[in-house]
Design a protein around this motif. Structure first.
Motif, PDB file in Angstrom:
ATOM      1  N   GLY A 106       0.829  -1.201   0.000  1.00 43.77           N
ATOM      2  CA  GLY A 106       0.000   0.000   0.000  1.00 43.77           C
ATOM      3  C   GLY A 106       0.858   1.244   0.000  1.00 43.77           C
ATOM      4  N   ILE A 107       0.308   2.344  -0.504  1.00 44.41           N
ATOM      5  CA  ILE A 107       1.072   3.587  -0.555  1.00 44.41           C
ATOM      6  C   ILE A 107       0.724   4.544   0.577  1.00 44.41           C
ATOM      7  CG2 ILE A 107       1.529   3.473  -3.020  1.00 44.41           C
ATOM      8  CD1 ILE A 107      -0.780   5.408  -3.476  1.00 44.41           C
ATOM      9  N   PHE A 108      -0.440   4.355   1.193  1.00 46.16           N
ATOM     10  CA  PHE A 108      -0.839   5.192   2.322  1.00 46.16           C
ATOM     11  C   PHE A 108      -0.919   4.345   3.587  1.00 46.16           C
ATOM     12  CE2 PHE A 108      -2.970   7.310  -1.319  1.00 46.16           C
ATOM     13  CZ  PHE A 108      -2.258   8.492  -1.288  1.00 46.16           C
ATOM     14  N   SER A 109      -0.666   4.980   4.706  1.00 48.19           N
ATOM     15  CA  SER A 109      -0.750   4.292   5.991  1.00 48.19           C
ATOM     16  C   SER A 109      -2.145   4.457   6.575  1.00 48.19           C
ATOM     17  CB  SER A 109       0.275   4.883   6.964  1.00 48.19           C
ATOM     18  OG  SER A 109       0.089   4.348   8.252  1.00 48.19           O
TER      19      SER A 109
ATOM     20  N   ALA B 128      -8.456  -2.399   5.284  1.00 41.45           N
ATOM     21  CA  ALA B 128      -7.274  -2.252   4.425  1.00 41.45           C
ATOM     22  C   ALA B 128      -7.617  -2.610   2.978  1.00 41.45           C
ATOM     23  CB  ALA B 128      -6.146  -3.149   4.932  1.00 41.45           C
ATOM     24  N   LEU B 129      -7.056  -1.867   2.064  1.00 38.66           N
ATOM     25  CA  LEU B 129      -7.244  -2.112   0.632  1.00 38.66           C
ATOM     26  C   LEU B 129      -5.879  -2.303  -0.011  1.00 38.66           C
ATOM     27  CD1 LEU B 129      -9.848   0.668  -0.197  1.00 38.66           C
ATOM     28  CD2 LEU B 129     -10.252  -1.787  -0.252  1.00 38.66           C
ATOM     29  N   PRO B 130      -5.630  -3.437  -0.654  1.00 38.55           N
ATOM     30  CA  PRO B 130      -4.323  -3.643  -1.271  1.00 38.55           C
ATOM     31  C   PRO B 130      -4.042  -2.564  -2.315  1.00 38.55           C
ATOM     32  CG  PRO B 130      -5.867  -5.373  -1.919  1.00 38.55           C
ATOM     33  CD  PRO B 130      -6.554  -4.525  -0.907  1.00 38.55           C
TER      34      PRO B 130
ATOM     35  N   LEU C  90      -5.915  -7.793   4.498  1.00 33.01           N
ATOM     36  CA  LEU C  90      -6.752  -6.851   3.782  1.00 33.01           C
ATOM     37  C   LEU C  90      -8.196  -7.122   4.139  1.00 33.01           C
ATOM     38  CD1 LEU C  90      -7.548  -7.664   0.131  1.00 33.01           C
ATOM     39  CD2 LEU C  90      -6.234  -9.271   1.453  1.00 33.01           C
ATOM     40  N   ARG C  91      -9.065  -6.219   3.729  1.00 33.90           N
ATOM     41  CA  ARG C  91     -10.479  -6.356   4.070  1.00 33.90           C
ATOM     42  C   ARG C  91     -11.009  -7.698   3.603  1.00 33.90           C
ATOM     43  NH1 ARG C  91     -14.273  -4.354   0.148  1.00 33.90           N
ATOM     44  NH2 ARG C  91     -13.214  -4.032  -1.810  1.00 33.90           N
TER      45      ARG C  91
END
Length: 189
Positions: free
Chosen positions: A90-93, A155-157, A170-171
């Motif tokens: 992921g790019i965002f925390s 969470a979204l990959p 992930l979700r």
């Protein structure tokens, strides 16, 4: 109550005694008068930790790919696949979700512990490596804080990584329907 993804925020709030009106004010209206406001800016923080964890693997993976392409007689594409583990999940925390919800659920009359809830709550995520369900709140998974379970469940990959014991989560996506089907309508586990 069972939930996944954004529903995890709602289910965790309801299980902790928040009213639908409080949830609406906090998550939808972003009413500044409410002390428990969800700020979407929390989700725009770069995942520096994820970038760091992945970047330290790159030299070894690059050496392995080079070895496979030259001496291992693998195709260039096969050798490049070796670099896959260096890609961030992921790019965002979404770490702020855990931090803020832990604070919210530490208020009097609320809890961040599944075992102390007055109602049964299950938040589902999926282990990215194995594809297995992570049914937070169920026996064996009920020791995980509710705030951490909401974080993993939402969470979204590619956007938001989440981990539990170094396992990427992930979700609930693929397993959520199977999980709900096993639970059955109106049955509590």
């Amino acid at each position: 109550m069972s939930s996944v993804s954004a529903g995890g925020f709602i289910a965790a709030g309801l299980a902790n005694g928040m009213t639908p009106r409080e949830l609406c004010a906090a998550f939808i209206e972003n009413d500044d008068q409410v002390s428990e406001v969800f700020d979407p800016a929390w989700l725009m923080v770069p995942a520096y930790g994820e970038f760091w964890r992945r970047s330290i693997m790159l030299p070894g993976l690059a050496a392995s790919a080079l070895w496979q392409a030259t001496f291992g007689r693998k195709s260039l594409v096969n050798a490049l696949e070796t670099l896959g583990p260096a890609l961030p999940t992921g790019i965002f925390s979404n770490e702020e979700i855990d931090v803020r919800l832990a604070k919210l659920f530490s208020k009097p009359g609320r809890t961040n512990d599944f075992r102390k809830l007055g109602t049964r709550l299950t938040l589902v995520a999926t282990n990215l490596d194995s594809g297995d369900a992570a049914p937070f709140g169920r026996p064996g998974w009920d020791h995980v804080p509710i705030s951490k379970a909401v974080q993993a469940s939402s969470a979204l990959p590619g956007l938001f990584p989440a981990r539990r014991n170094r396992q990427p989560l992930l979700r609930g996506r693929r397993t959520e329907k199977n999980h709900a089907r096993r639970r059955g309508p109106g049955r509590r586990h």
